[in-house]
Design a protein around this motif. Structure first.
Motif, PDB file in Angstrom:
ATOM      1  N   ILE A   1      -5.058 -19.510  32.880  1.00 43.06           N
ATOM      2  CA  ILE A   1      -4.600 -18.529  31.785  1.00 43.06           C
ATOM      3  C   ILE A   1      -5.865 -18.405  30.795  1.00 43.06           C
ATOM      4  O   ILE A   1      -6.132 -19.368  30.216  1.00 43.06           O
ATOM      5  CB  ILE A   1      -3.326 -18.530  31.070  1.00 43.06           C
ATOM      6  N   HIS A   2      -6.479 -17.095  30.720  1.00 46.03           N
ATOM      7  CA  HIS A   2      -7.486 -17.112  29.625  1.00 46.03           C
ATOM      8  C   HIS A   2      -6.897 -16.123  28.436  1.00 46.03           C
ATOM      9  O   HIS A   2      -6.259 -15.128  28.774  1.00 46.03           O
ATOM     10  CB  HIS A   2      -8.762 -16.265  30.167  1.00 46.03           C
ATOM     11  N   ILE A   3      -7.131 -16.457  27.274  1.00 47.52           N
ATOM     12  CA  ILE A   3      -6.722 -15.815  25.970  1.00 47.52           C
ATOM     13  C   ILE A   3      -7.711 -14.913  25.269  1.00 47.52           C
ATOM     14  O   ILE A   3      -8.753 -15.444  25.045  1.00 47.52           O
ATOM     15  CB  ILE A   3      -5.808 -16.762  25.091  1.00 47.52           C
ATOM     16  N   PHE A   4      -7.503 -13.794  25.069  1.00 47.71           N
ATOM     17  CA  PHE A   4      -8.208 -12.937  24.472  1.00 47.71           C
ATOM     18  C   PHE A   4      -7.558 -12.169  23.311  1.00 47.71           C
ATOM     19  O   PHE A   4      -6.490 -12.139  23.192  1.00 47.71           O
ATOM     20  CB  PHE A   4      -8.828 -11.679  25.420  1.00 47.71           C
ATOM     21  N   THR A   5      -8.389 -11.577  22.281  1.00 44.16           N
ATOM     22  CA  THR A   5      -8.104 -10.758  21.419  1.00 44.16           C
ATOM     23  C   THR A   5      -8.710  -9.513  21.755  1.00 44.16           C
ATOM     24  O   THR A   5      -9.754  -9.609  22.208  1.00 44.16           O
ATOM     25  CB  THR A   5      -8.398 -11.187  19.818  1.00 44.16           C
TER      26      THR A   5
ATOM     27  N   PHE B   1     -14.598  -8.650  32.954  1.00 41.90           N
ATOM     28  CA  PHE B   1     -14.666  -9.902  33.780  1.00 41.90           C
ATOM     29  C   PHE B   1     -15.766  -9.550  34.878  1.00 41.90           C
ATOM     30  O   PHE B   1     -15.988  -8.393  35.446  1.00 41.90           O
ATOM     31  CB  PHE B   1     -13.336 -10.258  34.365  1.00 41.90           C
ATOM     32  N   ASN B   2     -16.400 -10.854  35.424  1.00 41.60           N
ATOM     33  CA  ASN B   2     -17.516 -10.688  36.432  1.00 41.60           C
ATOM     34  C   ASN B   2     -17.287 -11.457  37.427  1.00 41.60           C
ATOM     35  O   ASN B   2     -16.994 -12.915  37.008  1.00 41.60           O
ATOM     36  CB  ASN B   2     -18.744 -10.470  35.619  1.00 41.60           C
ATOM     37  N   ASN B   3     -17.424 -11.384  38.722  1.00 40.98           N
ATOM     38  CA  ASN B   3     -17.300 -12.428  39.510  1.00 40.98           C
ATOM     39  C   ASN B   3     -16.025 -13.475  39.627  1.00 40.98           C
ATOM     40  O   ASN B   3     -16.255 -14.776  39.684  1.00 40.98           O
ATOM     41  CB  ASN B   3     -18.512 -13.243  39.725  1.00 40.98           C
ATOM     42  N   ASP B   4     -14.832 -12.751  39.041  1.00 41.67           N
ATOM     43  CA  ASP B   4     -13.663 -13.661  38.938  1.00 41.67           C
ATOM     44  C   ASP B   4     -13.705 -14.547  37.935  1.00 41.67           C
ATOM     45  O   ASP B   4     -12.733 -15.317  37.586  1.00 41.67           O
ATOM     46  CB  ASP B   4     -13.542 -14.269  40.508  1.00 41.67           C
ATOM     47  N   ILE B   5     -14.694 -14.392  36.889  1.00 38.21           N
ATOM     48  CA  ILE B   5     -14.659 -15.150  35.546  1.00 38.21           C
ATOM     49  C   ILE B   5     -14.344 -14.093  34.560  1.00 38.21           C
ATOM     50  O   ILE B   5     -15.076 -13.175  34.385  1.00 38.21           O
ATOM     51  CB  ILE B   5     -15.774 -16.071  35.408  1.00 38.21           C
ATOM     52  N   LEU B   6     -13.296 -14.659  33.692  1.00 36.48           N
ATOM     53  CA  LEU B   6     -12.766 -13.767  32.554  1.00 36.48           C
ATOM     54  C   LEU B   6     -13.715 -14.071  31.577  1.00 36.48           C
ATOM     55  O   LEU B   6     -14.143 -15.299  31.083  1.00 36.48           O
ATOM     56  CB  LEU B   6     -11.445 -13.974  32.505  1.00 36.48           C
ATOM     57  N   HIS B   7     -14.296 -13.301  30.561  1.00 34.93           N
ATOM     58  CA  HIS B   7     -14.774 -13.556  29.264  1.00 34.93           C
ATOM     59  C   HIS B   7     -14.619 -12.104  28.602  1.00 34.93           C
ATOM     60  O   HIS B   7     -14.446 -11.052  28.942  1.00 34.93           O
ATOM     61  CB  HIS B   7     -16.143 -13.817  29.603  1.00 34.93           C
ATOM     62  N   ASN B   8     -14.741 -12.339  27.314  1.00 36.72           N
ATOM     63  CA  ASN B   8     -14.833 -11.339  26.318  1.00 36.72           C
ATOM     64  C   ASN B   8     -16.050 -11.585  25.558  1.00 36.72           C
ATOM     65  O   ASN B   8     -16.649 -12.266  25.285  1.00 36.72           O
ATOM     66  CB  ASN B   8     -13.440 -11.028  25.735  1.00 36.72           C
TER      67      ASN B   8
ATOM     68  N   ARG C   1      -2.149 -11.130  20.877  1.00 38.86           N
ATOM     69  CA  ARG C   1      -3.184 -12.035  21.609  1.00 38.86           C
ATOM     70  C   ARG C   1      -2.719 -11.722  23.135  1.00 38.86           C
ATOM     71  O   ARG C   1      -1.640 -11.411  23.396  1.00 38.86           O
ATOM     72  CB  ARG C   1      -2.995 -13.629  21.471  1.00 38.86           C
ATOM     73  N   ILE C   2      -3.737 -11.652  23.696  1.00 40.78           N
ATOM     74  CA  ILE C   2      -3.436 -11.208  25.452  1.00 40.78           C
ATOM     75  C   ILE C   2      -4.000 -12.484  26.236  1.00 40.78           C
ATOM     76  O   ILE C   2      -5.179 -12.906  26.162  1.00 40.78           O
ATOM     77  CB  ILE C   2      -4.552  -9.956  25.696  1.00 40.78           C
ATOM     78  N   HIS C   3      -2.930 -12.845  27.098  1.00 38.85           N
ATOM     79  CA  HIS C   3      -3.030 -13.891  28.204  1.00 38.85           C
ATOM     80  C   HIS C   3      -3.419 -13.384  29.452  1.00 38.85           C
ATOM     81  O   HIS C   3      -2.238 -12.490  29.888  1.00 38.85           O
ATOM     82  CB  HIS C   3      -1.776 -14.813  27.928  1.00 38.85           C
ATOM     83  N   ILE C   4      -4.429 -13.739  30.249  1.00 40.26           N
ATOM     84  CA  ILE C   4      -4.507 -12.965  31.361  1.00 40.26           C
ATOM     85  C   ILE C   4      -4.869 -14.233  32.396  1.00 40.26           C
ATOM     86  O   ILE C   4      -5.381 -15.228  32.404  1.00 40.26           O
ATOM     87  CB  ILE C   4      -5.821 -12.330  31.756  1.00 40.26           C
ATOM     88  N   GLY C   5      -3.873 -14.090  33.551  1.00 39.92           N
ATOM     89  CA  GLY C   5      -4.111 -15.090  34.907  1.00 39.92           C
ATOM     90  C   GLY C   5      -4.702 -14.138  36.008  1.00 39.92           C
ATOM     91  O   GLY C   5      -3.556 -13.163  36.455  1.00 39.92           O
ATOM     92  N   LYS C   6      -5.582 -14.261  36.736  1.00 39.93           N
ATOM     93  CA  LYS C   6      -6.048 -13.342  37.649  1.00 39.93           C
ATOM     94  C   LYS C   6      -5.725 -14.321  39.000  1.00 39.93           C
ATOM     95  O   LYS C   6      -5.784 -15.397  39.111  1.00 39.93           O
ATOM     96  CB  LYS C   6      -7.466 -13.169  37.546  1.00 39.93           C
ATOM     97  N   PHE C   7      -5.051 -13.504  39.887  1.00 32.82           N
ATOM     98  CA  PHE C   7      -5.091 -13.855  41.202  1.00 32.82           C
ATOM     99  C   PHE C   7      -5.109 -12.929  42.343  1.00 32.82           C
ATOM    100  O   PHE C   7      -5.787 -11.810  41.976  1.00 32.82           O
ATOM    101  CB  PHE C   7      -3.457 -14.499  41.431  1.00 32.82           C
ATOM    102  N   ILE C   8      -4.923 -13.398  43.753  1.00 35.63           N
ATOM    103  CA  ILE C   8      -5.266 -12.292  44.880  1.00 35.63           C
ATOM    104  C   ILE C   8      -4.555 -11.020  44.527  1.00 35.63           C
ATOM    105  O   ILE C   8      -3.326 -10.957  44.201  1.00 35.63           O
ATOM    106  CB  ILE C   8      -4.712 -12.855  46.118  1.00 35.63           C
ATOM    107  N   ASN C   9      -5.379  -9.795  44.550  1.00 40.82           N
ATOM    108  CA  ASN C   9      -4.806  -8.547  44.533  1.00 40.82           C
ATOM    109  C   ASN C   9      -4.300  -8.091  43.097  1.00 40.82           C
ATOM    110  O   ASN C   9      -3.553  -7.135  42.838  1.00 40.82           O
ATOM    111  CB  ASN C   9      -3.672  -8.218  45.413  1.00 40.82           C
ATOM    112  N   GLY C  10      -4.788  -8.964  42.176  1.00 40.29           N
ATOM    113  CA  GLY C  10      -4.226  -8.506  40.648  1.00 40.29           C
ATOM    114  C   GLY C  10      -4.401  -9.683  39.786  1.00 40.29           C
ATOM    115  O   GLY C  10      -4.946 -10.610  39.741  1.00 40.29           O
ATOM    116  N   GLY C  11      -2.946  -9.689  38.521  1.00 35.59           N
ATOM    117  CA  GLY C  11      -3.139 -10.616  37.685  1.00 35.59           C
ATOM    118  C   GLY C  11      -1.953 -10.360  36.952  1.00 35.59           C
ATOM    119  O   GLY C  11      -1.153  -9.204  36.922  1.00 35.59           O
ATOM    120  N   LEU C  12      -1.586 -11.549  36.116  1.00 35.36           N
ATOM    121  CA  LEU C  12      -0.620 -11.479  35.038  1.00 35.36           C
ATOM    122  C   LEU C  12      -1.254 -11.003  33.875  1.00 35.36           C
ATOM    123  O   LEU C  12      -2.162 -11.807  33.597  1.00 35.36           O
ATOM    124  CB  LEU C  12       0.161 -12.387  34.941  1.00 35.36           C
TER     125      LEU C  12
END
Length: 112
Positions: free
Chosen positions: A52-56, A105-112, A63-74
Motif C-alpha cells: 500500500i502506498h499513501i499519497f496526498t 505511476f509508471n511501470n507498476d511503481i507508484l509515486h507522486n 489521505r489516499i491509500h493505493i494497492g495495485k494488483f492484477i487488472n486494477g487496485g484498491l
C-alpha cells in the motif's frame, strides 16, 4: 508494484460492490459491507499481501491509500475520523482516478 495474489475479479467476488455513478470501472462497498469494513486498514483489507502506498493530493482532503494488483487496485480514502472509504477499481478506473488526483505511476511503481 502489482501483486499476483489479488486481482480485480477475486476482490470483486469477496464483497458486495456497487458501481460509482458516472465512474465506470470504480466501485464502492455496499452499505452492509461498508459498515463492517470501514475501520479496516487498507493493508489489512488486502490481507497484507499487497503493498500500500499513501499519497496526498490537492484535489482531495483525505489521505489516499493505493494497492495495485492484477487488472486494477484498491484506492482507499482515509477520513479525518480514522475510517476508510474503500473503492475497488479496474485498470482504467484506477488510472482515470489517479490522473484526476494528480498521482502518477509508471511501470507498476507508484509515486507522486
Amino acid at each position: 508494484m502489482e501483486n499476483d495474489e489479488f486481482s480485480f475479479d477475486k476482490l470483486f467476488k469477496l464483497y458486495s460492490w456497487k458501481e460509482i455513478k458516472n465512474c465506470p470501472g470504480r466501485y464502492l462497498l455496499n452499505k452492509e459491507d461498508n459498515q463492517r469494513l470501514h475501520t479496516v486498514l487498507p493493508n489489512e483489507f488486502l490481507n497484507n499481501q499487497t503493498s500500500i502506498h499513501i499519497f496526498t493530493s490537492e484535489m482531495c482532503p483525505d489521505r489516499i491509500h493505493i494497492g495495485k494488483f492484477i487488472n486494477g487496485g484498491l484506492l482507499s480514502y482515509e477520513k479525518s475520523d480514522g475510517t476508510y472509504v474503500h473503492t475497488l477499481n479496474n485498470s482504467s478506473g484506477l488510472t482515470r482516478k489517479m490522473n484526476h488526483l494528480n498521482i502518477q505511476f509508471n511501470n507498476d511503481i507508484l509515486h507522486n
